[in-house]
Each structure stands twice: as C-alpha cells, then as structure tokens.
Design an enzyme around this catalytic site. Structure first.
Site, PDB file in Angstrom:
ATOM      1  N   GLU A 279       0.838  -1.211   0.000  1.00  0.00           N
ATOM      2  CA  GLU A 279       0.000   0.000   0.000  1.00  0.00           C
ATOM      3  C   GLU A 279       0.871   1.258   0.000  1.00  0.00           C
ATOM      4  OE1 GLU A 279      -3.184  -0.105  -0.381  1.00  0.00           O
ATOM      5  OE2 GLU A 279      -3.407  -2.265  -0.153  1.00  0.00           O
ATOM      6  N   TRP A 282       2.220   1.666  -3.544  1.00  0.00           N
ATOM      7  CA  TRP A 282       1.212   2.201  -4.465  1.00  0.00           C
ATOM      8  C   TRP A 282       1.112   3.715  -4.294  1.00  0.00           C
ATOM      9  CZ3 TRP A 282      -1.051   0.948  -8.744  1.00  0.00           C
ATOM     10  CH2 TRP A 282      -1.298  -0.386  -9.073  1.00  0.00           C
ATOM     11  N   TRP A 311     -19.645   8.322 -22.612  1.00  0.00           N
ATOM     12  CA  TRP A 311     -20.253   8.304 -21.286  1.00  0.00           C
ATOM     13  C   TRP A 311     -21.742   8.614 -21.383  1.00  0.00           C
ATOM     14  CZ3 TRP A 311     -16.844   6.298 -18.132  1.00  0.00           C
ATOM     15  CH2 TRP A 311     -15.480   6.580 -18.286  1.00  0.00           C
ATOM     16  N   ASN A 346     -10.723   0.943   1.411  1.00  0.00           N
ATOM     17  CA  ASN A 346     -10.233   0.906   0.033  1.00  0.00           C
ATOM     18  C   ASN A 346     -11.030  -0.064  -0.837  1.00  0.00           C
ATOM     19  OD1 ASN A 346      -8.192   1.710  -1.984  1.00  0.00           O
ATOM     20  ND2 ASN A 346      -7.643  -0.448  -1.909  1.00  0.00           N
ATOM     21  N   TRP A 364     -15.441   9.141 -15.037  1.00  0.00           N
ATOM     22  CA  TRP A 364     -14.670   8.936 -13.806  1.00  0.00           C
ATOM     23  C   TRP A 364     -14.324  10.253 -13.112  1.00  0.00           C
ATOM     24  CZ3 TRP A 364      -9.798  11.065 -13.380  1.00  0.00           C
ATOM     25  CH2 TRP A 364      -9.205  11.501 -14.578  1.00  0.00           C
ATOM     26  N   TRP A 387      -8.771   6.424  -9.384  1.00  0.00           N
ATOM     27  CA  TRP A 387      -9.926   6.547 -10.278  1.00  0.00           C
ATOM     28  C   TRP A 387      -9.537   6.209 -11.716  1.00  0.00           C
ATOM     29  CZ3 TRP A 387     -15.058   6.800  -9.927  1.00  0.00           C
ATOM     30  CH2 TRP A 387     -15.614   7.047  -8.677  1.00  0.00           C
TER      31      TRP A 387
END
Length: 476
Positions: A279, A282, A311, A346, A364, A387
């Site tokens: 984590e 990341w 979209w 998460n 998004w 995202w």
C-alpha cells in the site's frame, strides 16, 4: 545572527521533518515558522469540510508542539497559492528572514508557486532550500534504464523493494529546544470558513503522539493478520493513517522506520506485512506519476483513447450514487459511510467507483471530484491514480473488461451483512442470506421494503460497458 523561516504546508509535524531539522541545525540561529491558509484555493480544489477541520486542528496542535521548542508558528490568511506568495515575501521582509526552508509538494500549481517563490526570494537576497520529505524516494530516482518513469506498477515496485533493502532511511528526530525565542504576535488560527460537519475524533485523533501510537499499535498487533482481515468491511483491521499522510502529520519514512522496528528485515516479511508495504508503494507510485506527468493534476490522462469513451452521465443515476440510493446495498452502505464520516475502506472505494464508471457509465472525473469533496484523506495523486486505475485508462490500470460485481463483492467481504445493516438501517429486518440482493426476498414474500429498486441491471450494463470501452480503445 541568522534568521531562518520554516514554511509549513503539507507537513504538519515536528518529527521527521527535513525542512525543520535543517533550519534548526545551527543552534545560534533564530528559527521562525509560518503557515498560510489558502481558503479559496482549497474550495476550488474541492477539499472536504472534514479535511479542513483536520488541517485546522493539526495546525493548532503543531503550534503547541513548536512552542515547546521555542519556535513560534505564525499564521497568515491568503486566498490562492499564487496570492500566498505575496504574504510569504512580506513576512520574510518584515522579519528580516535570511533563509527559507520548506518541503516540496508535487502538484502542478504548488510547484508553480514554489518556482515563483524561489525567484522572488533570490531577488531579495534570501536563500531558499527545498527538501523531498513526503515520499520514500525522491521522484526521479525510481526509473528504468532509460531514465523514464515506470509505466507498470510491478516494475516500479520491484525497484522500490531493491532500493528499500539497500538504503538506510534517516528518521530525523525532534530538534532541540532553541535558546532564543521570538514571539511577535499571537493571531488566532481561524482556518474554518467551511460548513462544519460532525468530526469523529475517536476515529481521527488529533496530535502527532496519538497518531504515532495508533500506527505502532497497528504494526505491533494487527499487521500479521492484515492479509486475512484487511478486506473484511465489518472489522477495524486497517491502519487508518491515510488522513495523516495526506496532510503530512505522518511521513511515509516514519511508517517504514516504525515498521522496521517490529519487522527487521524487509526481504523476509510475511504476507500480511507484504500487503501493507505494498500500500505504501502504491502511494509512492501515484506520487511519482504526478511528478513526472503534470497533466495528471489537470484532470487529463496519458492514454489517447479515453476521449472516445461514450459516457452516459445520467444525472439521476449520479445523484442516486452520491446519496446511497442505488438499490445495491454494498454500494449504498459505502456511499452513506463516506457522506457520514468522510472515509471509506479501500475495497469499498473500488466497488463504488467501478459501479459508477462501468455500470452507470458516468465519467470517472465526476466520481473523482465527489470523492475528493468528501474524503478526510483526500489526496490528489492517490485519488486521481485510483480513479484512473478503476476506469482502465491510467498507468497499469485494471483491464477495461474488469468490472466489480457489487453483489459478489458484498457476499465476499460483508458476508453477514454487518456493514450493510450499519449504514442501511432500512434493511435490518432482511434475512442475512438475502441481504446482498434484498428485492429478491421482498418479491418472494410479496412484501415491500422502503429501499430503492436497483437503478441498473448488472448483467446488461456490464455488457454495454465492455462494448463501449472496447470500441473506444480499438477504434482509431
């Protein structure tokens, strides 16, 4: 006598603060500290009300901690990053500052501000010194053989692990108490011009010592089972330190340093510790990406096909998603928790984001903006990176055909429905066996429940999403 100024920004701590430690090296120097609030900028950046409260509380806490070192934290109000420059320059001139110390920030507008500050200070014969203190490694140091940023997380992670093994990380201690104390004003710190929402101090305690204690307890008692329990939504099994990393009350080097005190060899950690370190890496990956690609700070992407995605952007669906009224219990529980406390697990972030982007086909960017406006731990690099990952258009993202099924995820990670029933009380009487898809139960007994019907069909919406993404990606 040299007068040094420490400019606090996203580093509200006295421990492991390289700028503060460097300013205090010379025991004969006078050290001043300054924090500048930029309320209009924060609102433009959609900073959440709860994050504003968290900053406010920790600036007050920081002032108390600095007072113990005979360093007074001055406070100045401004509106934007660029206008804060005038406030800083004025302060430096008024207080005859000779050297400015600060820790770098990597977002586009913050970097632009710092470049202007350095040039203007130089014209006024004031030295400025910046430090990399919000990441494990200086951005630009974890690169491939061509000197380029890694596009694949796995390659970046491998290089990070090698570097973690080879480097000795210095955790800078608290500076010694200054002999000279200069206190010229005592302005009240009044950051809050935000709508005040309920702030859960039991979940988000205030003060460096409490945060460090929280982290140490996690690393000592919970990390070994982190791999097993981290995705269980009803358990308090995560470290919940993200909010403190986001405002710099805690640094990643502190996290690593404390981790190594309990787990001495980084190459022999267990599965649980491996996942927790993962984590941190990341986080590092997204921070380095933001540094290398400034366009990520401007809601842009690195792939060339994202603009071809068709979209739907249905406003009613988006409103239902934001308010936890989609008819899918795990989605609604997660969004209601976000709206109530400003934080979600998460796993829930991934499930709710996937549903918005892939099942509802809502851009998004809309989800990213809503998350950042609610999250107490909102961080541009991480929020943007995650995202884009879930939307399959970022670096090393999930494949476009990977779509989380909220019912499957619910059964797997909230099997007994404890999390759902906590945040969706209208489902408390629904049997556990059917809580993940309650309308099946209500229809079978011909009863009505005060809970919305599903706003979309999971099977057909998945097929449509895959078709639309495939068309966008492979059509020139």
């Amino acid at each position: 006598m040299t007068i040094n100024l420490v400019w606090f920004r996203n580093d509200l701590r006295i421990r492991n603060n390289l700028a503060l430690a460097s300013a205090c090296k010379n025991r004969k120097s006078v050290v001043l500290a300054l924090f500048i609030s930029v309320l209009e900028q924060w609102k433009t950046n959609l900073i959440s009300d709860r994050k504003a409260i968290l900053i406010h509380e920790h600036v007050i806490s920081l002032r108390k901690e600095l007072m113990k070192l005979n360093i007074f934290l001055h406070y100045c109000k401004s509106s934007t990053f660029l206008k804060s420059i005038d406030c800083l320059i004025t302060f430096c001139k008024k207080n005859k500052v000779q050297k400015l110390y600060y820790n770098y920030e990597y977002e586009f507008f913050e970097k632009k501000r710092d470049n202007i500050v350095a040039k203007r200070l130089k014209k006024n014969f004031i030295l400025s010194k910046g430090f990399h203190n919000s990441t494990l490694f200086e951005p630009g140091s974890i690169v491939n053989k061509k000197g380029e940023m890694y596009k694949k997380y796995s390659h970046f992670k491998k290089k990070c692990i090698m570097s973690l093994s080879e480097n000795n990380f210095n955790e800078y201690s608290i500076p010694k108490k200054r002999k000279i104390f200069v206190k010229k004003n005592n302005f009240k710190i009044s950051l809050l011009q935000f709508p005040i929402k309920k702030f859960y101090k039991q979940l988000f305690p205030i003060g460096e010592k409490k945060i460090l204690k929280k982290l140490k307890l996690f690393l000592k008692n919970k990390i070994q089972s982190y791999n097993i329990n981290r995705n269980c939504l009803s358990l308090n099994s995560t470290s919940m330190i993200s909010a403190y990393l986001s405002i710099g009350v805690l640094s990643p080097i502190q996290c690593l340093s404390i981790f190594l005190k309990y787990h001495s060899n980084i190459n022999t950690y267990t599965v649980g510790t491996c996942n927790w370190i993962n984590e941190l890496i990341w986080r590092e990956f997204f921070k380095h990406l933001l540094y290398f690609y400034p366009l990520l700070s401007k809601n842009q992407v690195l792939c060339n096909w994202e603009k071809r995605i068709q979209w739907k952007n249905n406003e009613k669906h988006f409103h239902a998603w934001k308010n936890g009224r989609t008819g899918f219990p795990i989605i609604d529980a997660g969004m209601r928790q976000l709206n109530k406390i400003g934080w979600i697990h998460n796993r829930i972030r991934m499930i709710t984001a996937s549903f918005l982007v892939k099942n509802l086909l809502i851009n998004w960017r809309n989800g990213e903006k809503y998350f950042i406006s609610q999250l107490i731990d909102g961080d541009l690099a991480l929020n943007n990176g995650n995202w884009q990952w879930i939307a399959s258009i970022g670096n090393d993202s999930a494949p476009y055909f990977r779509i989380f099924n909220p019912i499957v995820q619910s059964k797997k990670f909230d099997n007994m429905g404890i999390f759902i029933k906590k945040y969706v009380p209208e489902l408390k009487k629904v049997p556990i066996s059917i809580i993940h898809d309650p309308h099946l139960w209500s229809n079978s007994i011909k009863a009505t429940i005060k809970y919305p019907e599903p706003i979309v069909n999971l099977i057909s919406s998945r097929k449509i999403a895959i078709k639309i993404f495939k068309l966008a990606k492979f059509t020139s």
